[in-house]
Motif scaffolding. Structure first.
Motif, mmCIF file in Angstrom:
data_model
loop_
_atom_site.group_PDB
_atom_site.id
_atom_site.type_symbol
_atom_site.label_atom_id
_atom_site.label_comp_id
_atom_site.label_asym_id
_atom_site.label_seq_id
_atom_site.Cartn_x
_atom_site.Cartn_y
_atom_site.Cartn_z
ATOM 1 N N VAL A 182 0.870 -1.176 0.000
ATOM 2 C CA VAL A 182 0.000 0.000 0.000
ATOM 3 C C VAL A 182 0.905 1.223 0.000
ATOM 4 O O VAL A 182 1.802 1.320 0.840
ATOM 5 N N LEU A 183 0.682 2.108 -0.944
ATOM 6 C CA LEU A 183 1.508 3.304 -1.081
ATOM 7 C C LEU A 183 0.654 4.537 -0.839
ATOM 8 O O LEU A 183 -0.501 4.592 -1.267
ATOM 9 N N ALA A 184 1.228 5.512 -0.157
ATOM 10 C CA ALA A 184 0.497 6.751 0.103
ATOM 11 C C ALA A 184 1.454 7.928 0.079
ATOM 12 O O ALA A 184 2.603 7.814 0.504
ATOM 13 N N GLY A 185 0.957 9.037 -0.444
ATOM 14 C CA GLY A 185 1.771 10.247 -0.478
ATOM 15 C C GLY A 185 0.878 11.466 -0.533
ATOM 16 O O GLY A 185 -0.283 11.373 -0.932
ATOM 17 N N PHE A 186 1.405 12.584 -0.087
ATOM 18 C CA PHE A 186 0.645 13.836 -0.191
ATOM 19 C C PHE A 186 1.605 15.006 -0.261
ATOM 20 O O PHE A 186 2.807 14.876 0.045
ATOM 21 N N SER A 187 1.065 16.119 -0.655
ATOM 22 C CA SER A 187 1.842 17.347 -0.693
ATOM 23 C C SER A 187 0.958 18.489 -0.210
ATOM 24 O O SER A 187 -0.207 18.592 -0.605
ATOM 25 N N GLY A 221 -8.098 18.613 0.799
ATOM 26 C CA GLY A 221 -8.342 17.340 1.482
ATOM 27 C C GLY A 221 -9.635 16.680 1.049
ATOM 28 O O GLY A 221 -9.998 15.619 1.581
ATOM 29 N N ARG A 222 -10.304 17.292 0.086
ATOM 30 C CA ARG A 222 -11.579 16.730 -0.387
ATOM 31 C C ARG A 222 -11.289 15.591 -1.371
ATOM 32 O O ARG A 222 -10.415 15.712 -2.231
ATOM 33 N N ARG A 223 -12.046 14.494 -1.201
ATOM 34 C CA ARG A 223 -11.882 13.364 -2.119
ATOM 35 C C ARG A 223 -12.254 13.785 -3.539
ATOM 36 O O ARG A 223 -13.228 14.513 -3.732
ATOM 37 N N ILE A 224 -11.479 13.286 -4.495
ATOM 38 C CA ILE A 224 -11.784 13.580 -5.892
ATOM 39 C C ILE A 224 -11.895 12.277 -6.666
ATOM 40 O O ILE A 224 -11.341 11.253 -6.261
ATOM 41 N N ALA A 225 -12.605 12.333 -7.761
ATOM 42 C CA ALA A 225 -12.699 11.161 -8.643
ATOM 43 C C ALA A 225 -11.389 11.054 -9.408
ATOM 44 O O ALA A 225 -10.920 12.040 -9.999
ATOM 45 N N LEU A 237 -9.440 11.668 11.334
ATOM 46 C CA LEU A 237 -9.583 13.124 11.429
ATOM 47 C C LEU A 237 -10.673 13.683 10.530
ATOM 48 O O LEU A 237 -11.333 14.663 10.886
ATOM 49 N N ASN A 238 -10.850 13.099 9.358
ATOM 50 C CA ASN A 238 -11.865 13.648 8.447
ATOM 51 C C ASN A 238 -13.226 12.949 8.608
ATOM 52 O O ASN A 238 -14.131 13.171 7.813
ATOM 53 N N LEU A 268 -5.697 10.439 3.798
ATOM 54 C CA LEU A 268 -6.400 11.717 3.920
ATOM 55 C C LEU A 268 -6.417 12.221 5.359
ATOM 56 O O LEU A 268 -6.463 13.431 5.593
ATOM 57 N N ASP A 269 -6.369 11.306 6.322
ATOM 58 C CA ASP A 269 -6.294 11.725 7.725
ATOM 59 C C ASP A 269 -4.915 12.324 8.033
ATOM 60 O O ASP A 269 -4.811 13.340 8.725
ATOM 61 N N ALA A 270 -3.887 11.676 7.519
ATOM 62 C CA ALA A 270 -2.527 12.214 7.702
ATOM 63 C C ALA A 270 -2.402 13.551 6.993
ATOM 64 O O ALA A 270 -1.787 14.494 7.523
ATOM 65 N N PHE A 271 -2.991 13.635 5.818
ATOM 66 C CA PHE A 271 -2.954 14.876 5.045
ATOM 67 C C PHE A 271 -3.681 15.998 5.810
ATOM 68 O O PHE A 271 -3.195 17.135 5.872
ATOM 69 N N ALA A 272 -4.820 15.671 6.384
ATOM 70 C CA ALA A 272 -5.582 16.669 7.152
ATOM 71 C C ALA A 272 -4.769 17.185 8.334
ATOM 72 O O ALA A 272 -4.733 18.392 8.603
ATOM 73 N N LEU A 273 -4.086 16.268 9.021
ATOM 74 C CA LEU A 273 -3.270 16.688 10.172
ATOM 75 C C LEU A 273 -2.083 17.536 9.715
ATOM 76 O O LEU A 273 -1.742 18.542 10.341
ATOM 77 N N ALA A 274 -1.476 17.149 8.598
ATOM 78 C CA ALA A 274 -0.337 17.919 8.071
ATOM 79 C C ALA A 274 -0.768 19.338 7.726
ATOM 80 O O ALA A 274 -0.032 20.301 7.985
ATOM 81 N N ARG A 275 -1.954 19.456 7.164
ATOM 82 C CA ARG A 275 -2.452 20.798 6.805
ATOM 83 C C ARG A 275 -2.744 21.615 8.063
ATOM 84 O O ARG A 275 -2.448 22.810 8.120
ATOM 85 N N GLU A 276 -3.310 20.953 9.076
ATOM 86 C CA GLU A 276 -3.583 21.649 10.343
ATOM 87 C C GLU A 276 -2.281 22.157 10.968
ATOM 88 O O GLU A 276 -2.208 23.291 11.451
ATOM 89 N N ILE A 277 -1.287 21.304 10.985
ATOM 90 C CA ILE A 277 -0.005 21.680 11.581
ATOM 91 C C ILE A 277 0.634 22.824 10.789
ATOM 92 O O ILE A 277 1.183 23.768 11.363
ATOM 93 N N GLU A 278 0.504 22.732 9.469
ATOM 94 C CA GLU A 278 1.139 23.751 8.628
ATOM 95 C C GLU A 278 0.547 25.136 8.848
ATOM 96 O O GLU A 278 1.269 26.134 8.873
#
Lengths: 157, 157
Positions: free
Chosen positions: A96-101, A142-146, B100-101, B109-119
């Motif tokens: 399982v791979l996950a990433g964000f920016s 953070g909103r889900r997209i298609a 979180l979401n 998306l939960d990790a992403f939400a927390l990262a955005r909050e922290i930022e």
């Protein structure tokens, strides 16, 4: 010899528990033997016109004897770093791979984005099959997209 | 049908002691040998000491200690080796905090939400301290991300 039978049983169990995992690991596929070939599978997420800020995918081999040998980051600057994954996925056939920016939209890629590359080792004569599932994709809020996840085996030079 | 017992009985009846042995046994003195009461009591006391159950003296319980230690060690080693519960920590409260979401799933998306909050600096509450180190920072994001990509039951290999 049987003065402390409890310690004797402890010793036996301890020895067995050390030998058992060793025995199991000895049953790994024949790839350990040096046969097989390496391949690189590029993973893509198509987010359409929406800038892609986060993704989570599951990649797995569905056919053949495949072992994951390495994970590489994607092409866009936002996903250049290797994604998060469970180290236990190494030497297995599923990850399982996950990433964000957290970058702004302007710095995020859109369309067909190469998010990562999975390096694998294929053993045996059967042609490997793969499956890629998209767990989640999101925009910069953070909103889900298609979105759609695809993969392609990189051609060998 | 002849049973094995019948055969033994016939065999026993066929046995005859030699005449000289029978005669010698008949000539043995018939008066009882006198054993003083003190000797009788001493033999009886010695026998009682020899046959006394050790549990009553308290030493028996200590003999079980090595067995108990060995058994406990075996159970601990087994649990560590087999790791049955390592991949399935289901604490409902923790799971609720990590989601979180509030979409019912722990993912990127939960990790992403927390990262955005922290930022943006809005997340400093204790409820965002995912790894329990007393702070809410990037380590908590990594903690969530690691959980999101964890292989629950391992690969098919």
């Amino acid at each position: 010899m049987t003065r402390n039978p409890g310690f004797a049983s402890f010793g036996i169990v301890a020895a067995l528990s050390l030998l058992l995992p060793a025995g199991l690991s000895a049953q790994q596929p024949a790839a350990e033997e040096g046969r097989g070939r390496f391949a690189a599978i590029d993973l893509f997420v198509d987010s359409g016109k929406t800038p892609l800020a986060a993704y989570q995918v599951e990649f797995m081999a569905t056919n053949g004897v495949v072992q994951i040998a390495g994970i590489e980051g994607g092409e866009a600057a936002a996903f250049k770093e290797p994604p998060a994954y469970d180290p236990k996925a190494m030497q297995r056939d599923r990850v399982v791979l996950a990433g964000f920016s957290t970058s702004k939209d302007a710095a995020l890629p859109s369309g067909i984005v190469r998010i990562a590359t999975v390096h694998i080792r294929v053993s045996g004569d059967r042609a490997p099959g793969f499956e890629l599932r998209l767990h989640a994709a999101a925009d910069s809020t953070g909103r889900r997209i298609a979105a759609k996840a695809t993969y392609a085996e990189r051609e060998r030079p | 049908m002849q049973l094995p017992g019948d055969k033994c009985k016939e065999h026993d009846e066929a046995l005859r002691a030699p005449e000289r042995l029978v005669g010698a046994l008949k000539r043995l003195p018939r008066e009882r040998v006198f054993v003083p009461r003190t000797v009788d009591d001493a033999v009886l006391a010695a026998a009682r000491r020899q046959l006394r159950p050790e549990a009553k003296s308290g030493r028996g319980w200590w003999r079980l200690v090595p067995w108990a230690v060995g058994g406990a060690a075996a159970v601990i080693i087994g649990l560590i080796t087999l790791q049955p519960g390592r991949d399935t920590p289901h604490d409902p409260v923790a799971a609720r905090l990590e989601d979180l979401n509030n979409d019912g799933v722990l993912d990127v998306l939960d990790a992403f939400a927390l990262a955005r909050e922290i930022e943006v600096g809005v997340s400093r509450s204790d409820s965002r301290d995912m790894n329990g180190d007393g702070r809410t920072d990037r380590a908590d994001v990594e903690f969530l991300l690691a959980k999101a990509v964890r292989l629950e039951k391992g690969g098919r290999s």
